[in-house]
Design a protein around this motif. Structure first.
Motif, PDB file in Angstrom:
ATOM      1  N   ASP A   1       0.812  -1.221   0.000  1.00 16.59           N
ATOM      2  CA  ASP A   1       0.000   0.000   0.000  1.00 16.59           C
ATOM      3  C   ASP A   1       0.843   1.269   0.000  1.00 16.59           C
ATOM      4  O   ASP A   1       0.306   2.376  -0.038  1.00 16.59           O
ATOM      5  N   GLY A   2       2.167   1.125   0.025  1.00 10.55           N
ATOM      6  CA  GLY A   2       3.044   2.276  -0.088  1.00 10.55           C
ATOM      7  C   GLY A   2       3.243   3.069   1.182  1.00 10.55           C
ATOM      8  O   GLY A   2       3.903   4.109   1.174  1.00 10.55           O
ATOM      9  N   ALA A   3       2.707   2.597   2.301  1.00 16.67           N
ATOM     10  CA  ALA A   3       2.866   3.334   3.562  1.00 16.67           C
ATOM     11  C   ALA A   3       4.222   3.072   4.209  1.00 16.67           C
ATOM     12  O   ALA A   3       4.729   3.904   4.970  1.00 16.67           O
ATOM     13  N   TYR A   4       4.793   1.911   3.899  1.00 10.87           N
ATOM     14  CA  TYR A   4       6.068   1.519   4.490  1.00 10.87           C
ATOM     15  C   TYR A   4       7.012   1.041   3.388  1.00 10.87           C
ATOM     16  O   TYR A   4       6.614   0.881   2.233  1.00 10.87           O
ATOM     17  N   CYS A   5       8.236   0.769   3.762  1.00  9.93           N
ATOM     18  CA  CYS A   5       9.179   0.238   2.786  1.00  9.93           C
ATOM     19  C   CYS A   5      10.219  -0.618   3.482  1.00  9.93           C
ATOM     20  O   CYS A   5      10.373  -0.591   4.715  1.00  9.93           O
TER      21      CYS A   5
ATOM     22  N   THR B   1      23.290  13.304  -5.423  1.00 11.50           N
ATOM     23  CA  THR B   1      24.530  14.023  -5.129  1.00 11.50           C
ATOM     24  C   THR B   1      25.509  13.113  -4.400  1.00 11.50           C
ATOM     25  O   THR B   1      25.184  12.509  -3.384  1.00 11.50           O
ATOM     26  N   GLY B   2      26.713  13.013  -4.931  1.00  6.39           N
ATOM     27  CA  GLY B   2      27.751  12.217  -4.294  1.00  6.39           C
ATOM     28  C   GLY B   2      27.675  10.730  -4.572  1.00  6.39           C
ATOM     29  O   GLY B   2      28.506   9.971  -4.088  1.00  6.39           O
ATOM     30  N   SER B   3      26.690  10.296  -5.342  1.00  4.62           N
ATOM     31  CA  SER B   3      26.523   8.873  -5.626  1.00  4.62           C
ATOM     32  C   SER B   3      27.159   8.518  -6.962  1.00  4.62           C
ATOM     33  O   SER B   3      27.193   9.325  -7.886  1.00  4.62           O
ATOM     34  N   GLN B   4      27.628   7.288  -7.053  1.00  3.87           N
ATOM     35  CA  GLN B   4      28.192   6.805  -8.305  1.00  3.87           C
ATOM     36  C   GLN B   4      27.183   5.976  -9.088  1.00  3.87           C
ATOM     37  O   GLN B   4      27.036   6.148 -10.292  1.00  3.87           O
ATOM     38  N   VAL B   5      26.489   5.081  -8.401  1.00  2.00           N
ATOM     39  CA  VAL B   5      25.526   4.206  -9.066  1.00  2.00           C
ATOM     40  C   VAL B   5      24.205   4.247  -8.305  1.00  2.00           C
ATOM     41  O   VAL B   5      24.179   4.071  -7.091  1.00  2.00           O
ATOM     42  N   VAL B   6      23.119   4.511  -9.014  1.00  3.56           N
ATOM     43  CA  VAL B   6      21.773   4.361  -8.449  1.00  3.56           C
ATOM     44  C   VAL B   6      21.237   3.050  -9.014  1.00  3.56           C
ATOM     45  O   VAL B   6      20.873   2.969 -10.182  1.00  3.56           O
ATOM     46  N   HIS B   7      21.200   2.018  -8.180  1.00  2.02           N
ATOM     47  CA  HIS B   7      20.945   0.679  -8.707  1.00  2.02           C
ATOM     48  C   HIS B   7      19.557   0.142  -8.395  1.00  2.02           C
ATOM     49  O   HIS B   7      19.042  -0.707  -9.113  1.00  2.02           O
ATOM     50  N   SER B   8      18.938   0.625  -7.320  1.00  2.00           N
ATOM     51  CA  SER B   8      17.631   0.097  -6.947  1.00  2.00           C
ATOM     52  C   SER B   8      16.629   1.225  -6.815  1.00  2.00           C
ATOM     53  O   SER B   8      16.964   2.318  -6.341  1.00  2.00           O
ATOM     54  N   LEU B   9      15.384   0.971  -7.229  1.00  3.12           N
ATOM     55  CA  LEU B   9      14.332   1.965  -7.072  1.00  3.12           C
ATOM     56  C   LEU B   9      12.992   1.262  -6.972  1.00  3.12           C
ATOM     57  O   LEU B   9      12.828   0.111  -7.392  1.00  3.12           O
ATOM     58  N   SER B  10      12.008   1.972  -6.398  1.00  2.00           N
ATOM     59  CA  SER B  10      10.691   1.397  -6.178  1.00  2.00           C
ATOM     60  C   SER B  10       9.651   2.494  -6.284  1.00  2.00           C
ATOM     61  O   SER B  10       9.750   3.526  -5.608  1.00  2.00           O
ATOM     62  N   SER B  11       8.666   2.280  -7.127  1.00  2.00           N
ATOM     63  CA  SER B  11       7.601   3.252  -7.322  1.00  2.00           C
ATOM     64  C   SER B  11       6.447   2.950  -6.375  1.00  2.00           C
ATOM     65  O   SER B  11       6.078   1.787  -6.175  1.00  2.00           O
TER      66      SER B  11
END
Length: 307
Positions: free
Chosen positions: A29-33, A269-279
């Motif tokens: 439900d997107g309230a937590y992760c 900022t300051g990151s090299q790789v953004v590897h994981s994401l969740s919508s």
């Protein structure tokens, strides 16, 4: 340049304090992760308030993926210790540990009823574990892949897998059919669209493909990001109007689904790789992970008050 309904405003950066964050996942439900750490832990958060709710420890090595069940009572996780673990969300108790994979387990997914959990491994198999049974053997093993399984997703009666053997595979559990699609490049991520009609795939060739679920026809292609050495995830926005992806250059890329034009780049900022994401499943929020941090993005800052 960004749409009003697309996550583009950084709401908060959370220091997860669990080593490198290997994956970040909204719950149903997107309230937590959930965040998965190189320190062998899974953490449960309210990302909208930046509050840590629980830490689950019990894996022998790094945790690579985790998912919440449909009723939010269970967490399934997997990792380098070749095991799949089940957790009681409220008590933190480790309920089950499933062993059987011959190599690290990259991904897990519940079915819609959360009666089984699926796990995909470097050993090229997907194993399906029955949560209602006391038995610890898988009830089914999908072994058609010729290389590592990178992601597994479930939609109604179908199972979608992505493999480094350059194929996505859709298993139709109603009629026992398997549809394989050769992408031409090693596939690191695959997901169903919200309406279940399309499949989004990310490859090690720095390209993302939108395909018709039934025919496998290539509908669109999205490029500009970098994905050559790492597993970089992609996803649809909650509205299914845009495609978002991590990148090895420290940005999150956003394309218009139909026009395929790049509409925004979100800088880590300051990151090299953004590897994981969740919508977020229903609202314009996005979680991204890089190094030891989780970043929460929103379309409008006042939206977080509705959570």
């Amino acid at each position: 340049m960004a749409s009003e309904n697309i996550p583009s405003r950084l709401e908060r950066v959370i220091e997860c304090k669990q080593g490198a964050v290997r994956a970040v996942r909204f719950n149903v439900d997107g309230a937590y992760c959930l965040t998965c750490g190189s320190d062998k832990s899974v953490k449960l958060w309210n990302p909208h308030k930046g509050i840590l709710l629980h830490t689950y420890s019990g894996h022998g090595y790094e945790v690579l993926d985790a998912r919440g069940s449909s009723d939010n009572s269970l967490i399934g996780s997997c990792g380098l210790d070749k095991s799949v673990m089940m957790w009681n969300v409220s008590t933190g108790e480790a309920l089950r540990k499933f062993r059987g994979h011959a190599a690290r387990v990259n991904c897990v997914a519940f079915n819609e009823e959360s009666t089984v959990i699926l796990s995909g491994s470097v050993d090229t198999t997907v194993r399906i574990w029955d949560l209602r049974s006391r038995k610890n053997e898988p009830i089914q093993v999908l072994d058609e892949a010729k290389d590592a399984i990178m992601t597994v997703a479930v939609s109604a009666h179908e199972i979608l897998t992505a493999s480094l053997d350059c194929y996505t595979r859709i298993y139709d559990l109603r009629n026992g059919q398997l549809v394989s699609n050769c992408i031409g490049e090693s596939v690191t991520c695959a997901s169903f669209s919200g309406d279940g009609q399309c499949v989004l795939t990310s490859t090690m060739g720095s390209s993302i493909h939108l395909m018709d679920r039934e025919t496998g026809e290539l509908l669109s292609q999205y490029t500009g990001h970098a994905c050559k050495e790492y597993k970089v995830e992609s996803c649809f926005t909650s509205s299914d109007t845009h495609v978002m992806s991590g990148s090895e250059d420290g940005y999150v890329y956003c394309w218009d689904l139909v026009k395929t034009t790049l509409t925004n780049r979100l800088e880590h900022t300051g990151s090299q790789v953004v590897h994981s994401l969740s919508s977020h499943p229903s609202q314009p929020y996005l979680l991204t992970a890089s190094l030891g941090q989780m970043w929460l993005w929103s379309a409008q800052s006042q939206d977080k008050e509705s959570i």
